[in-house]
Design a protein around this motif. Structure first.
Motif, PDB file in Angstrom:
ATOM      1  N   MET A  75       0.826  -1.202   0.000  1.00 39.30           N
ATOM      2  CA  MET A  75       0.000   0.000   0.000  1.00 39.30           C
ATOM      3  C   MET A  75       0.859   1.251   0.000  1.00 39.30           C
ATOM      4  N   VAL A  76       0.363   2.288  -0.678  1.00 40.24           N
ATOM      5  CA  VAL A  76       0.988   3.610  -0.690  1.00 40.24           C
ATOM      6  C   VAL A  76      -0.051   4.609  -0.194  1.00 40.24           C
ATOM      7  N   VAL A  77       0.299   5.343   0.883  1.00 36.00           N
ATOM      8  CA  VAL A  77      -0.653   6.275   1.481  1.00 36.00           C
ATOM      9  C   VAL A  77       0.038   7.597   1.768  1.00 36.00           C
ATOM     10  N   ARG A  78      -0.766   8.645   1.938  1.00 32.96           N
ATOM     11  CA  ARG A  78      -0.244   9.958   2.310  1.00 32.96           C
ATOM     12  C   ARG A  78      -0.117  10.049   3.827  1.00 32.96           C
ATOM     13  N   GLU A  79       0.900  10.750   4.268  1.00 27.26           N
ATOM     14  CA  GLU A  79       1.099  10.947   5.694  1.00 27.26           C
ATOM     15  C   GLU A  79      -0.107  11.673   6.288  1.00 27.26           C
ATOM     16  N   GLY A  80      -0.556  11.171   7.460  1.00 29.79           N
ATOM     17  CA  GLY A  80      -1.703  11.769   8.124  1.00 29.79           C
ATOM     18  C   GLY A  80      -3.010  11.052   7.861  1.00 29.79           C
ATOM     19  N   SER A  81      -3.046  10.118   6.913  1.00 30.94           N
ATOM     20  CA  SER A  81      -4.283   9.397   6.612  1.00 30.94           C
ATOM     21  C   SER A  81      -4.422   8.174   7.521  1.00 30.94           C
ATOM     22  N   ASN A  82      -5.595   7.515   7.442  1.00 34.02           N
ATOM     23  CA  ASN A  82      -5.860   6.301   8.217  1.00 34.02           C
ATOM     24  C   ASN A  82      -5.724   5.077   7.317  1.00 34.02           C
ATOM     25  N   VAL A  83      -5.177   3.998   7.881  1.00 34.87           N
ATOM     26  CA  VAL A  83      -4.884   2.799   7.085  1.00 34.87           C
ATOM     27  C   VAL A  83      -5.383   1.566   7.834  1.00 34.87           C
ATOM     28  N   THR A  84      -5.955   0.607   7.098  1.00 34.20           N
ATOM     29  CA  THR A  84      -6.338  -0.687   7.656  1.00 34.20           C
ATOM     30  C   THR A  84      -5.707  -1.789   6.808  1.00 34.20           C
ATOM     31  N   LEU A  85      -4.864  -2.602   7.433  1.00 34.40           N
ATOM     32  CA  LEU A  85      -4.264  -3.754   6.763  1.00 34.40           C
ATOM     33  C   LEU A  85      -5.063  -4.991   7.143  1.00 34.40           C
ATOM     34  N   ARG A  86      -5.389  -5.831   6.151  1.00 32.83           N
ATOM     35  CA  ARG A  86      -6.208  -7.010   6.401  1.00 32.83           C
ATOM     36  C   ARG A  86      -5.441  -8.282   6.038  1.00 32.83           C
ATOM     37  N   CYS A  87      -5.731  -9.342   6.800  1.00 31.62           N
ATOM     38  CA  CYS A  87      -5.094 -10.636   6.550  1.00 31.62           C
ATOM     39  C   CYS A  87      -6.152 -11.721   6.711  1.00 31.62           C
ATOM     40  N   ALA A  88      -6.525 -12.383   5.617  1.00 30.09           N
ATOM     41  CA  ALA A  88      -7.547 -13.433   5.632  1.00 30.09           C
ATOM     42  C   ALA A  88      -6.856 -14.794   5.592  1.00 30.09           C
ATOM     43  N   ALA A  89      -7.068 -15.596   6.648  1.00 33.49           N
ATOM     44  CA  ALA A  89      -6.399 -16.892   6.755  1.00 33.49           C
ATOM     45  C   ALA A  89      -7.424 -17.996   6.970  1.00 33.49           C
ATOM     46  N   THR A  90      -7.150 -19.161   6.398  1.00 32.91           N
ATOM     47  CA  THR A  90      -8.002 -20.333   6.592  1.00 32.91           C
ATOM     48  C   THR A  90      -7.162 -21.461   7.160  1.00 32.91           C
ATOM     49  N   GLY A  91      -7.845 -22.476   7.687  1.00 28.24           N
ATOM     50  CA  GLY A  91      -7.164 -23.636   8.253  1.00 28.24           C
ATOM     51  C   GLY A  91      -8.048 -24.271   9.301  1.00 28.24           C
ATOM     52  N   THR A  92      -7.671 -25.478   9.709  1.00 28.53           N
ATOM     53  CA  THR A  92      -8.407 -26.189  10.754  1.00 28.53           C
ATOM     54  C   THR A  92      -7.407 -26.720  11.785  1.00 28.53           C
ATOM     55  N   PRO A  93      -7.522 -26.288  13.050  1.00 33.25           N
ATOM     56  CA  PRO A  93      -8.477 -25.317  13.602  1.00 33.25           C
ATOM     57  C   PRO A  93      -8.283 -23.927  12.979  1.00 33.25           C
ATOM     58  N   GLU A  94      -9.191 -23.020  13.293  1.00 33.78           N
ATOM     59  CA  GLU A  94      -9.121 -21.673  12.732  1.00 33.78           C
ATOM     60  C   GLU A  94      -7.830 -20.993  13.174  1.00 33.78           C
ATOM     61  N   PRO A  95      -7.065 -20.435  12.242  1.00 33.04           N
ATOM     62  CA  PRO A  95      -5.761 -19.853  12.584  1.00 33.04           C
ATOM     63  C   PRO A  95      -5.891 -18.560  13.382  1.00 33.04           C
ATOM     64  N   THR A  96      -4.837 -18.262  14.122  1.00 32.75           N
ATOM     65  CA  THR A  96      -4.678 -16.973  14.793  1.00 32.75           C
ATOM     66  C   THR A  96      -3.753 -16.121  13.945  1.00 32.75           C
ATOM     67  N   VAL A  97      -4.145 -14.867  13.717  1.00 29.92           N
ATOM     68  CA  VAL A  97      -3.362 -13.956  12.881  1.00 29.92           C
ATOM     69  C   VAL A  97      -2.623 -12.970  13.784  1.00 29.92           C
ATOM     70  N   THR A  98      -1.319 -12.828  13.563  1.00 28.41           N
ATOM     71  CA  THR A  98      -0.481 -11.913  14.340  1.00 28.41           C
ATOM     72  C   THR A  98       0.258 -10.993  13.376  1.00 28.41           C
ATOM     73  N   TRP A  99       0.309  -9.701  13.735  1.00 30.70           N
ATOM     74  CA  TRP A  99       1.032  -8.709  12.929  1.00 30.70           C
ATOM     75  C   TRP A  99       2.337  -8.344  13.613  1.00 30.70           C
ATOM     76  N   ARG A 100       3.407  -8.274  12.817  1.00 30.18           N
ATOM     77  CA  ARG A 100       4.711  -7.837  13.315  1.00 30.18           C
ATOM     78  C   ARG A 100       5.397  -7.002  12.234  1.00 30.18           C
ATOM     79  N   ARG A 101       6.359  -6.187  12.670  1.00 34.91           N
ATOM     80  CA  ARG A 101       7.207  -5.474  11.711  1.00 34.91           C
ATOM     81  C   ARG A 101       8.342  -6.399  11.304  1.00 34.91           C
ATOM     82  N   GLU A 102       8.625  -6.435  10.017  1.00 34.85           N
ATOM     83  CA  GLU A 102       9.643  -7.361   9.520  1.00 34.85           C
ATOM     84  C   GLU A 102      11.009  -7.073  10.133  1.00 34.85           C
ATOM     85  N   ALA A 103      11.345  -5.805  10.318  1.00 31.37           N
ATOM     86  CA  ALA A 103      12.645  -5.437  10.858  1.00 31.37           C
ATOM     87  C   ALA A 103      12.668  -5.452  12.379  1.00 31.37           C
TER      88      ALA A 103
END
Length: 400
Positions: free
Chosen positions: A140-168
């Motif tokens: 995504m490319v956004v302007r400074e000061g705007s609002n952003v929503t990042l989404r992650c859709a995951a499937t699996g059994t049992p239902e997966p847990t989604v965790t966000w981290r910074r790569e660095a």
């Protein structure tokens, strides 16, 4: 036709009765049927132990669909992934190859006694997590000061847990708190700043290996900003001077310097322009004036421009007096110091000269010693004569 189904209550009762009455001529189950958990694509094997089977037959059924899978050694279903094996007519195994998520459910091992006896076991087919391309966010490319929503859709059994981290590594800054990781399918950032820029990882896990992740690059655009540490720089003609500006901008800016005459500076024999990246959006602008000339005194500008705007900074180069040249140590003082060292060395040599006595001293040694003594005598005489002369002159001057 061989009856194959029985009401579960009667099945359990029959099985318990068979276990409690070892003397019965009816077959009995050696142990309960174990529940199974297998990863999708692996083989699942139920094993049913039947004691004293005799003339009776063992059948395998799918309970939820009331489907007969096998009878004795024959496979009834048309599902090619189903097979049956036995060991000595005692251990009967149902094989389900290349398991699928739809294979999950209850399975029954049944013996055609009257009434029917059976035991059941549950098969759980677990599926490792997978991240769907849609609706998961892309870069995504956004302007400074705007609002952003990042989404992650995951499937699996049992239902997966989604965790966000910074790569660095580091923390994720939200509106009123910071955290090293955020749990949830969405990551909401309000009033985004350049500090939020960089790659993020959406990580999905459910205890079934492997854990999967997706990299989402978040780019923040903002117009250039310029910082100058020293806005006034003093110099004299002929001096080498370095002027510096620090700029932040994204997209990366075009940078240049202008002279006091407002001409754009290019690299030549008197100027050297450098641009040094310092991170994702920070650069250091340097201008080296190799030899300051009279026309260089005045205001220099460092300019940074990108698609969002232009910003400049000003540094004034003013004239100062050239510092006086430092005098090298005088040769007279050095000569005096050298003479003292030599004179002390000679005195030490005389002091350390051994006093030789006896008839065995050669004529050459006596002559050398005599010559040395004579030389020292004349030198001391000269010094004493000089002191006497100075004394007489001073005395004459005083009497006059």
């Amino acid at each position: 036709m061989l009856p194959v189904l029985a009401i579960p209550v009667f099945c359990v009762a029959t099985w318990v009765s068979a276990l409690n009455d070892p003397s019965s001529d009816l077959p009995r189950f050696g142990k309960p049927l174990n529940n199974l958990t297998v990863s999708v694509g692996r083989e699942a094997i139920f094993t049913c132990i039947v004691e004293d089977l005799g003339p009776y037959k063992v059948a395998w059924l799918r309970v939820d669909t009331q489907t007969i899978l096998t009878i004795a050694t024959h496979v009834i279903t048309k599902n090619h992934r189903i097979a049956v094996t036995h060991s000595g007519h005692r251990a009967w195994s149902l094989h389900i190859r290349e398991t699928r998520k739809t294979d999950s459910g209850w399975y029954m091992c049944q013996v055609n006694t009257d009434p029917m006896s059976s035991i059941t076991g549950f098969l759980e087919v677990v599926v490792p997590p997978d991240i769907l391309d849609y609706p998961t966010s892309t870069d995504m490319v956004v302007r400074e000061g705007s609002n952003v929503t990042l989404r992650c859709a995951a499937t699996g059994t049992p239902e997966p847990t989604v965790t966000w981290r910074r790569e660095a590594g580091g923390t994720i800054s939200l509106s009123n708190w910071q955290a090293g990781s955020i749990v949830g399918p969405e990551l909401e950032i309000t009033r985004i700043t350049r500090l939020h820029m960089g790659p993020y990882l959406c990580i999905a896990s459910n205890g079934v290996p492997p854990t999967v992740s997706k990299r989402i690059l978040l780019t923040v655009h903002f117009q250039p900003m310029v910082w100058i540490e020293n806005q006034l720089v003093g110099s004299y003609e002929g001096q080498t001077v370095t002027l510096e500006c620090r700029s932040e901008a994204h997209p990366s800016p075009i940078t240049y310097w202008t002279k006091p005459s407002n001409e754009t500076i290019a690299n030549d024999e008197n100027y050297k322009v450098e641009t040094i990246p310092k991170g994702l959006y920070e650069i250091l602008m340097k201008l080296v004036i190799k030899s300051v000339r009279a026309q260089d005194f005045g205001t220099f500008r460092c300019v940074a421009t990108n698609s969002l705007g232009e910003t400049d900074g000003k540094i004034k180069l003013y004239r100062i007096d050239k510092p006086p040249t430092t005098r090298r140590p005088g040769s007279r003082r050095e000569s005096k110091k050298t003479w003292k060292i030599d004179h002390n060395h000679e005195k030490k040599a005389v002091k350390d000269e051994p006093m030789l006595k006896g008839d065995d001293i050669g004529d050459e040694q006596i002559d050398f010693q005599s010559a040395t003594a004579s030389s020292l005598f004349h030198r001391h005489l000269f010094i004493n004569f000089g002191i006497t002369t100075v004394t007489v002159i001073l005395a004459g001057g005083l009497s006059t």
